[in-house]
Each structure stands twice: as structure tokens, then as C-alpha cells.
Design a protein around this motif. Structure first.
Motif, PDB file in Angstrom:
ATOM      1  N   LEU A 198       0.818  -1.211   0.000  1.00 40.42           N
ATOM      2  CA  LEU A 198       0.000   0.000   0.000  1.00 40.42           C
ATOM      3  C   LEU A 198       0.858   1.270   0.000  1.00 40.42           C
ATOM      4  CD1 LEU A 198      -2.817  -0.869   2.576  1.00 40.42           C
ATOM      5  CD2 LEU A 198      -3.095  -0.556   0.114  1.00 40.42           C
ATOM      6  N   LYS A 199       0.349   2.284  -0.718  1.00 31.68           N
ATOM      7  CA  LYS A 199       0.973   3.601  -0.720  1.00 31.68           C
ATOM      8  C   LYS A 199       0.224   4.507   0.258  1.00 31.68           C
ATOM      9  CE  LYS A 199       1.966   3.224  -5.682  1.00 31.68           C
ATOM     10  NZ  LYS A 199       1.695   3.835  -7.013  1.00 31.68           N
ATOM     11  N   PRO A 200       0.879   5.526   0.798  1.00 28.47           N
ATOM     12  CA  PRO A 200       0.162   6.463   1.664  1.00 28.47           C
ATOM     13  C   PRO A 200      -0.872   7.264   0.877  1.00 28.47           C
ATOM     14  CG  PRO A 200       2.386   7.245   1.243  1.00 28.47           C
ATOM     15  CD  PRO A 200       2.310   5.855   0.686  1.00 28.47           C
ATOM     16  N   GLU A 201      -1.880   7.731   1.586  1.00 25.42           N
ATOM     17  CA  GLU A 201      -2.993   8.469   0.992  1.00 25.42           C
ATOM     18  C   GLU A 201      -2.743   9.966   1.132  1.00 25.42           C
ATOM     19  OE1 GLU A 201      -7.032   6.999   2.035  1.00 25.42           O
ATOM     20  OE2 GLU A 201      -7.342   9.038   2.759  1.00 25.42           O
ATOM     21  N   LYS A 202      -2.913  10.716   0.040  1.00 21.36           N
ATOM     22  CA  LYS A 202      -2.717  12.168   0.057  1.00 21.36           C
ATOM     23  C   LYS A 202      -3.996  12.841  -0.435  1.00 21.36           C
ATOM     24  CE  LYS A 202       2.150  11.524  -1.224  1.00 21.36           C
ATOM     25  NZ  LYS A 202       3.189  11.803  -2.251  1.00 21.36           N
ATOM     26  N   SER A 203      -4.327  13.986   0.171  1.00 17.04           N
ATOM     27  CA  SER A 203      -5.548  14.669  -0.244  1.00 17.04           C
ATOM     28  C   SER A 203      -5.438  16.168  -0.027  1.00 17.04           C
ATOM     29  CB  SER A 203      -6.763  14.131   0.530  1.00 17.04           C
ATOM     30  OG  SER A 203      -6.680  14.473   1.896  1.00 17.04           O
ATOM     31  N   ILE A 204      -6.234  16.892  -0.783  1.00 17.22           N
ATOM     32  CA  ILE A 204      -6.410  18.333  -0.565  1.00 17.22           C
ATOM     33  C   ILE A 204      -7.904  18.597  -0.579  1.00 17.22           C
ATOM     34  CG2 ILE A 204      -6.179  18.897  -3.028  1.00 17.22           C
ATOM     35  CD1 ILE A 204      -4.766  21.514  -2.036  1.00 17.22           C
ATOM     36  N   GLN A 205      -8.385  19.403   0.353  1.00 18.15           N
ATOM     37  CA  GLN A 205      -9.829  19.606   0.449  1.00 18.15           C
ATOM     38  C   GLN A 205     -10.161  21.047   0.789  1.00 18.15           C
ATOM     39  OE1 GLN A 205     -10.466  16.581   3.505  1.00 18.15           O
ATOM     40  NE2 GLN A 205     -10.888  18.190   5.001  1.00 18.15           N
ATOM     41  N   ASN A 229      -5.472  11.229  -3.721  1.00 13.83           N
ATOM     42  CA  ASN A 229      -4.599  10.343  -4.498  1.00 13.83           C
ATOM     43  C   ASN A 229      -4.281   9.104  -3.668  1.00 13.83           C
ATOM     44  OD1 ASN A 229      -4.493  12.104  -6.649  1.00 13.83           O
ATOM     45  ND2 ASN A 229      -2.582  13.058  -6.004  1.00 13.83           N
ATOM     46  N   ASP A 230      -4.368   7.936  -4.291  1.00 12.55           N
ATOM     47  CA  ASP A 230      -4.043   6.662  -3.639  1.00 12.55           C
ATOM     48  C   ASP A 230      -4.889   6.425  -2.391  1.00 12.55           C
ATOM     49  OD1 ASP A 230      -2.019   5.968  -5.503  1.00 12.55           O
ATOM     50  OD2 ASP A 230      -0.630   7.326  -4.503  1.00 12.55           O
ATOM     51  N   MET A 231      -6.171   6.684  -2.497  1.00 11.68           N
ATOM     52  CA  MET A 231      -7.083   6.471  -1.371  1.00 11.68           C
ATOM     53  C   MET A 231      -7.064   5.008  -0.941  1.00 11.68           C
ATOM     54  SD  MET A 231     -11.149   7.313  -1.151  1.00 11.68           S
ATOM     55  CE  MET A 231     -12.092   6.959   0.348  1.00 11.68           C
ATOM     56  N   ILE A 232      -6.950   4.786   0.362  1.00 11.11           N
ATOM     57  CA  ILE A 232      -6.926   3.432   0.917  1.00 11.11           C
ATOM     58  C   ILE A 232      -8.350   3.008   1.284  1.00 11.11           C
ATOM     59  CG2 ILE A 232      -6.045   1.957   2.764  1.00 11.11           C
ATOM     60  CD1 ILE A 232      -3.674   3.910   3.010  1.00 11.11           C
ATOM     61  N   LEU A 245      -6.842  -1.684  -0.777  1.00 10.64           N
ATOM     62  CA  LEU A 245      -6.202  -1.338  -2.037  1.00 10.64           C
ATOM     63  C   LEU A 245      -6.152   0.179  -2.185  1.00 10.64           C
ATOM     64  CD1 LEU A 245      -8.009  -3.864  -4.442  1.00 10.64           C
ATOM     65  CD2 LEU A 245      -5.722  -4.115  -3.448  1.00 10.64           C
ATOM     66  N   ASN A 246      -5.225   0.650  -2.999  1.00  5.99           N
ATOM     67  CA  ASN A 246      -5.163   2.064  -3.336  1.00  5.99           C
ATOM     68  C   ASN A 246      -6.024   2.342  -4.562  1.00  5.99           C
ATOM     69  OD1 ASN A 246      -1.906   1.784  -2.301  1.00  5.99           O
ATOM     70  ND2 ASN A 246      -3.153   3.467  -1.525  1.00  5.99           N
ATOM     71  N   THR A 247      -6.888   3.354  -4.464  1.00  5.48           N
ATOM     72  CA  THR A 247      -7.628   3.851  -5.618  1.00  5.48           C
ATOM     73  C   THR A 247      -6.900   5.091  -6.105  1.00  5.48           C
ATOM     74  OG1 THR A 247      -9.712   3.030  -4.714  1.00  5.48           O
ATOM     75  CG2 THR A 247      -9.847   4.675  -6.467  1.00  5.48           C
ATOM     76  N   LYS A 285     -11.199   7.627 -12.635  1.00  4.72           N
ATOM     77  CA  LYS A 285     -10.888   6.845 -13.837  1.00  4.72           C
ATOM     78  C   LYS A 285     -12.146   6.231 -14.434  1.00  4.72           C
ATOM     79  CE  LYS A 285      -7.914   3.082 -15.499  1.00  4.72           C
ATOM     80  NZ  LYS A 285      -6.871   2.085 -15.121  1.00  4.72           N
ATOM     81  N   THR A 286     -13.060   5.777 -13.576  1.00  4.85           N
ATOM     82  CA  THR A 286     -14.268   5.092 -14.064  1.00  4.85           C
ATOM     83  C   THR A 286     -15.525   5.944 -13.944  1.00  4.85           C
ATOM     84  OG1 THR A 286     -14.700   4.126 -11.875  1.00  4.85           O
ATOM     85  CG2 THR A 286     -13.270   2.882 -13.374  1.00  4.85           C
ATOM     86  N   ASN A 287     -15.456   7.057 -13.177  1.00  3.87           N
ATOM     87  CA  ASN A 287     -16.622   7.902 -12.895  1.00  3.87           C
ATOM     88  C   ASN A 287     -17.730   7.126 -12.193  1.00  3.87           C
ATOM     89  OD1 ASN A 287     -15.541  10.280 -14.066  1.00  3.87           O
ATOM     90  ND2 ASN A 287     -16.123   9.562 -16.101  1.00  3.87           N
ATOM     91  N   LYS A 288     -17.341   6.132 -11.386  1.00  3.53           N
ATOM     92  CA  LYS A 288     -18.296   5.332 -10.619  1.00  3.53           C
ATOM     93  C   LYS A 288     -18.196   5.674  -9.131  1.00  3.53           C
ATOM     94  CE  LYS A 288     -19.632   2.864 -14.212  1.00  3.53           C
ATOM     95  NZ  LYS A 288     -20.994   2.972 -14.773  1.00  3.53           N
ATOM     96  N   GLN A 289     -19.349   5.611  -8.457  1.00  2.00           N
ATOM     97  CA  GLN A 289     -19.389   5.843  -7.015  1.00  2.00           C
ATOM     98  C   GLN A 289     -18.602   4.758  -6.298  1.00  2.00           C
ATOM     99  OE1 GLN A 289     -20.603   8.365  -5.393  1.00  2.00           O
ATOM    100  NE2 GLN A 289     -21.396   7.794  -3.391  1.00  2.00           N
ATOM    101  N   LEU A 290     -17.851   5.143  -5.252  1.00  2.00           N
ATOM    102  CA  LEU A 290     -17.113   4.161  -4.469  1.00  2.00           C
ATOM    103  C   LEU A 290     -18.080   3.207  -3.778  1.00  2.00           C
ATOM    104  CD1 LEU A 290     -14.288   6.260  -2.786  1.00  2.00           C
ATOM    105  CD2 LEU A 290     -14.219   5.006  -4.937  1.00  2.00           C
ATOM    106  N   ILE A 291     -17.684   1.960  -3.645  1.00  2.00           N
ATOM    107  CA  ILE A 291     -18.548   0.973  -3.002  1.00  2.00           C
ATOM    108  C   ILE A 291     -18.695   1.299  -1.513  1.00  2.00           C
ATOM    109  CG2 ILE A 291     -18.001  -0.824  -4.668  1.00  2.00           C
ATOM    110  CD1 ILE A 291     -16.101  -2.034  -2.593  1.00  2.00           C
ATOM    111  N   PHE A 292     -19.881   0.973  -0.990  1.00  2.00           N
ATOM    112  CA  PHE A 292     -20.230   1.124   0.424  1.00  2.00           C
ATOM    113  C   PHE A 292     -20.252   2.587   0.891  1.00  2.00           C
ATOM    114  CE2 PHE A 292     -18.180  -3.137   0.187  1.00  2.00           C
ATOM    115  CZ  PHE A 292     -19.340  -3.880   0.350  1.00  2.00           C
TER     116      PHE A 292
END
Length: 388
Positions: A198-205, A229-232, A245-247, A285-292
């Protein structure tokens, strides 16, 4: 404990043990269970020296688990993590409107178990925070933080915010921040499912909030947007096993509405709160809602207090969620409603002893938050709290 006029010492200790049996996906599956033994201890010392306020916290956590894949056998896998925590905060007030904080913290995790020969992770962090109230209408704050770890490279993190209150009726709040999250020990080493790559997760909000106050009512409308980026996230694999997994890129856009009403009539205090949120959380990448992740979610609570008695009612409505990354409309978990009710009673005027009772899932709702993992029906909790 007040050592003297300038020093206050607080000590916290918590012990938790449980034995949980998992629900079965199929009637032919082997019955499994999970045992936990956790302890948490914290010492907190605050010192007041004129315009300076110093606070130091030192803590030690121990988490142990055993997983029995078949409860009819004595075979099990295990894990044990010990965490040492230390944090120092020095606050300085220049005047009634300006203050700054210097923060230094240290965290060390040491783990071993069936899938971990022995691993140690050390994280040190340093931060500066600044708050300035310019006048009765405008205030702002900012902070910067840098973490140092032997496992991952951390960027410089920041947060900038401001409050604008042109009238007693209305307040505008804005905030922008950059965040960073490294994988947990469970993410990396969970028996049969952890992912050491796994890679670390980075974000800006960014967030904009509007707050309206009228008499005993407070209404807020908040809008937010973040890029990750690389959401866990834990994603189901073949056989129903979940794996982190990383998204690569995730975009989160949404809003939240909240209403609060408080009223005191003699010694009777009423507090009502309700909240609705809409969250569009998509894989870019897929424009799909994340599961759950539900698009819609609503909560409500009602609390009543009279002298030593506290009574509450809680309500949750969770919208349907997709269970597959292609957002197949036939593969969803239906929306559900859950309610809890309970009370607590202080047994003495000093509030040193209190008892509490809760009924969880009051209406005995049959529901799941994860596919094929039904959650408990109506259940009860009785607790005794001692304050020294």
C-alpha cells in the motif's frame, strides 16, 4: 488532580475485552470468532505560566487479538501491537485576540503476530498553529505540519481557515487543507488480507460553511470538495474476502445540512439535532461511485436532562450503497433505519458514580452495512462509570 495553582494532572486508563462470533455467509461455513484484549493509559499534565500554557501527554496502548477460523478447534492466528505516544503543546497568548501554538509529537508502533515477524514504526511530527481575531467581524487561523517517519515520505501539510460574522444572525466559514494518511498495521498485516504494498494516501480539500442563528435555533449548510490520491479502502475480493487497495484518484463532492434546537425550562434541558448529507464519491478513472459509500445519509437525536438524569433517542437512515465497482444496480445493499434509546443517572451530587442503560437497534431492524454481514438485532448495554 490539582497539584498546585499552576499544575493540573489527569490520568486516564481503559481496559476492554470481548469475544465476538462472526455471522455466516453460507449455512455450511465454519463458525469463526475474534477475541480482543485492549488497554489504554494516558497521563496529561497542564502547566499555566502567565501568557504561556504548557501541556504534555504520554500514553501507552496495547492491542491484542486472536482469530479462530473454526471455533470447534484450538487453532488461531494472532496479532499484538504496542503503541507509545507523546505530545507536547506550548501555547502563547500575545493578547486576547492573538495566540500561537507549537506542537511536537512522537508515536512508535511495535507489532508482531502470525503474519508479522516483528515490525516497528516511528513517526515524529512538528507543527505551528496561529489564530488571530482581527475584530468582532473577522478572524482567521493557519497551521503547518511536517511528519518524519522511517517508512514513508510525508509532504508539508497545511490548513488555512477564516470566519466572517457580519451579523449576529449569520457566520461564513471557509477552510482549505492538505492531508496525508499512512497505512495502519491492520491495512498492512491483517491475517490473510493485509497489503504490504500500500501507498500512503494524500488529499487536498476545501470547505465552505454557512451558519444561521435565530433564538434557540442554529442552522448550518456546509459544502465540501476534496481530491484524494491513492485512497486506501477495503474492497471485496473473490470468496468474499476484503483487502485494502489504493484507488488512484478519487473526487469527493457534497454538502451537509444541520439543524439544532436547544431549550431550557427551569431545570429541564432539551436538545434536538438533525443532519442530512449528500456525498458523491467517485473514482475519477471510471466515474463510478465508491462501493459502500451512500449518496444520502440522515441522522437525528433528541436528548433530555433533568438534574442527574439524562435520556436520549438516536435515529439513523443510511441510503443504499453499491457493492461492486461497476455500480451494478442489482448489487446493492438496501437503505436501512436504526434507532437507539437509553439513559444515564448520576448516583451522587459530585457525579463520581453513574449507571447507564441502552437499547440498541430498538426496532429490531434486519440490516447490513457490508454485504453478507448482518448486524445485531435488538441488543442491550448496561454500564457503570466511576470518576475518581
Amino acid at each position: 488532580y490539582k497539584l498546585n495553582d499552576n499544575n493540573v494532572l489527569k490520568i486516564y486508563s481503559q481496559f476492554y475485552e470481548d469475544d465476538r462470533h462472526f455471522s455466516l455467509i453460507n449455512p455450511t461455513d465454519s463458525k469463526s470468532k475474534y477475541q480482543n484484549l485492549n488497554t489504554r493509559n494516558l497521563a496529561d499534565l497542564t502547566t499555566f505560566l502567565g501568557s504561556f500554557t504548557s501541556n504534555i501527554k504520554v500514553g501507552f496502548l496495547s492491542e491484542k487479538y486472536k482469530y479462530f477460523g473454526n471455533i470447534s478447534k484450538d487453532n488461531f492466528t494472532y496479532g499484538h501491537v504496542e503503541t507509545l505516544l507523546a505530545k507536547y503543546n506550548l501555547n502563547y497568548k500575545f493578547n486576547a485576540d492573538i495566540q500561537t501554538d507549537f506542537v511536537a509529537d512522537f508515536t512508535q508502533n511495535k507489532g508482531n503476530g502470525s503474519d508479522i515477524k516483528e515490525d516497528k514504526r516511528t513517526i515524529s511530527g512538528f507543527a505551528i498553529q496561529y489564530k488571530h481575531r482581527i475584530n468582532s467581524l473577522l478572524s482567521y487561523d493557519w497551521s503547518i505540519r511536517k511528519e518524519i517517519t522511517n517508512n514513508y515520505k510525508s509532504p508539508i501539510l497545511f490548513s488555512v481557515g477564516a470566519n466572517f460574522k457580519p451579523t449576529d444572525f449569520y457566520t461564513l466559514k471557509v477552510n482549505v487543507s492538505q492531508n496525508f494518511r499512512i497505512p495502519t498495521f491492520n491495512d498492512l498485516y491483517w491475517q490473510g488480507a493485509g497489503n504490504v504494498d500500500l501507498k500512503p494516501e494524500k488529499s487536498i480539500q476545501a470547505e465552505i460553511g454557512n451558519v444561521f442563528r435565530v433564538n434557540n435555533f442554529t442552522f448550518s449548510a456546509t459544502f465540501f470538495h476534496s481530491k484524494i490520491n491513492d485512497m486506501i479502502s477495503w474492497v471485496p475480493q473473490k470468496g468474499g474476502i476484503f483487502m485494502p487497495l489504493n484507488t488512484n484518484r478519487v473526487s469527493i463532492l457534497g454538502g451537509e445540512l444541520e439543524l439544532n434546537y436547544q431549550k431550557k425550562i427551569y431545570k429541564h434541558f432539551f436538545d434536538f439535532n438533525t443532519n442530512y448529507s449528500y456525498t458523491k464519491s467517485e473514482n475519477e478513472k471510471t466515474n463510478k461511485q465508491l462501493i459502500f459509500v451512500p449518496y444520502h445519509k440522515a441522522t437525528a437525536s433528541l436528548a433530555y436532562n433533568y438534574n442527574r438524569l439524562n435520556v436520549f433517542y438516536q435515529y439513523l437512515w443510511n441510503g443504499e450503497v453499491f457493492t461492486q465497482t461497476d455500480n451494478n444496480p442489482k448489487k446493492v445493499i438496501a437503505n436501512y433505519m436504526v434507532s437507539n434509546v437509553g439513559f444515564s443517572l448520576d448516583c451522587d451530587a459530585q457525579k463520581k458514580y453513574s449507571i447507564g442503560f441502552k437499547i440498541l437497534n430498538l426496532w429490531n431492524e434486519n440490516y447490513e452495512s457490508v454485504e453478507n454481514r448482518p448486524l445485531p438485532g435488538r441488543n442491550y448495554t448496561l454500564n457503570l462509570t466511576l470518576n475518581f
